[in-house]
Design an enzyme around this catalytic site. Sequence first.
Site, PDB file in Angstrom:
ATOM      1  N   CYS A   7       0.862  -1.182   0.000  1.00  0.00           N
ATOM      2  CA  CYS A   7       0.000   0.000   0.000  1.00  0.00           C
ATOM      3  C   CYS A   7       0.898   1.231   0.000  1.00  0.00           C
ATOM      4  CB  CYS A   7      -0.966  -0.019   1.192  1.00  0.00           C
ATOM      5  SG  CYS A   7      -0.172  -0.024   2.812  1.00  0.00           S
ATOM      6  N   ASN A  10       2.310   1.368   4.369  1.00  0.00           N
ATOM      7  CA  ASN A  10       2.621   0.079   5.013  1.00  0.00           C
ATOM      8  C   ASN A  10       2.300   0.084   6.505  1.00  0.00           C
ATOM      9  OD1 ASN A  10       5.526  -2.103   5.514  1.00  0.00           O
ATOM     10  ND2 ASN A  10       3.438  -2.667   5.112  1.00  0.00           N
ATOM     11  N   CYS A  12      -1.447   0.582   7.320  1.00  0.00           N
ATOM     12  CA  CYS A  12      -2.889   0.273   7.419  1.00  0.00           C
ATOM     13  C   CYS A  12      -3.285  -0.915   6.540  1.00  0.00           C
ATOM     14  CB  CYS A  12      -3.738   1.494   7.042  1.00  0.00           C
ATOM     15  SG  CYS A  12      -3.447   2.947   8.073  1.00  0.00           S
ATOM     16  N   ARG A  13      -3.382  -0.683   5.228  1.00  0.00           N
ATOM     17  CA  ARG A  13      -3.982  -1.699   4.360  1.00  0.00           C
ATOM     18  C   ARG A  13      -3.095  -2.922   4.148  1.00  0.00           C
ATOM     19  NH1 ARG A  13      -5.121   2.404  -0.319  1.00  0.00           N
ATOM     20  NH2 ARG A  13      -3.243   3.241   0.670  1.00  0.00           N
ATOM     21  N   SER A  14      -1.803  -2.712   3.830  1.00  0.00           N
ATOM     22  CA  SER A  14      -0.992  -3.905   3.512  1.00  0.00           C
ATOM     23  C   SER A  14      -0.656  -4.751   4.746  1.00  0.00           C
ATOM     24  CB  SER A  14       0.260  -3.546   2.696  1.00  0.00           C
ATOM     25  OG  SER A  14       1.124  -2.682   3.384  1.00  0.00           O
ATOM     26  N   ASP A 127      -8.359   3.938   1.052  1.00  0.00           N
ATOM     27  CA  ASP A 127      -7.354   4.351   2.036  1.00  0.00           C
ATOM     28  C   ASP A 127      -8.073   4.844   3.295  1.00  0.00           C
ATOM     29  OD1 ASP A 127      -5.371   5.543   3.512  1.00  0.00           O
ATOM     30  OD2 ASP A 127      -4.507   6.651   1.834  1.00  0.00           O
TER      31      ASP A 127
HETATM   32  P1  4NP Z   1      -1.805   2.703   4.127  1.00  0.00           P
HETATM   33  O1  4NP Z   1      -2.441   4.048   4.728  1.00  0.00           O
HETATM   34  O2  4NP Z   1      -1.258   3.068   2.772  1.00  0.00           O
HETATM   35  O3  4NP Z   1      -2.977   1.790   4.034  1.00  0.00           O
HETATM   36  O4  4NP Z   1      -0.768   2.266   5.111  1.00  0.00           O
HETATM   37  C1  4NP Z   1      -1.759   5.265   4.771  1.00  0.00           C
HETATM   38  C2  4NP Z   1      -0.869   5.499   5.779  1.00  0.00           C
HETATM   39  C3  4NP Z   1      -0.211   6.722   5.836  1.00  0.00           C
HETATM   40  C4  4NP Z   1      -0.462   7.676   4.870  1.00  0.00           C
HETATM   41  C5  4NP Z   1      -1.350   7.414   3.850  1.00  0.00           C
HETATM   42  C6  4NP Z   1      -2.005   6.214   3.801  1.00  0.00           C
HETATM   43  N1  4NP Z   1       0.194   8.926   4.937  1.00  0.00           N
HETATM   44  O5  4NP Z   1      -0.078   9.785   4.097  1.00  0.00           O
HETATM   45  O6  4NP Z   1       1.020   9.139   5.851  1.00  0.00           O
END
Ligand code: 4NP
Length: 160
Positions: A7, A10, A12-14, A127
Amino acid sequence: VRILFVCLGNICRSPTAEGVMRALVREAGLEGEIEVQSAGTGGWHVGEPPDRRARSAARARGLELDGAARQAVAEDFERFDVVVAMDQENLAALRRLAPDDDARARLRLLRDFDPEARARGERDVPDPYYGAGDGFEEVLDVVEAACRGLLAELRADAGA
Ligand code: 4NP
């Protein structure tokens, strides 16, 4: 088979996909056959554990998310057989990172493994990072449906 879920951050989603897939693999008794890791296309959260909201939503379903965030690198295309992007933006970033056509051929979009999502034209795991409410529940639902499809495809490929 080595699978890398990717994602943006790294956190939340992945890591959620990693935890969900690992549990499905364990349920199927395939721990010795399928290895699962995760990474992010961005570097802002490198070294951090999964987001506490992701961990608490997962824990409510009996899943412990662990590990420390790391950024995806070109060598991941050598170390993993399948590189699975959580959304189209990360898929595009991974295409740019991939060293050659062989590497690009290992790239997949997670929700393409979910026949119902495909039928509805839904391609992205939303997201949840900046959203309020039940975004993390939705991530778990969407990721679980797609990981079941991924496991089914791996078993079909292996003739098992
Ligand atoms: P992820 O979520 O891609 O599912 O881990 C996010 C975590 C952090 C950010 C964006 C999405 N960020 O902009 O910091």
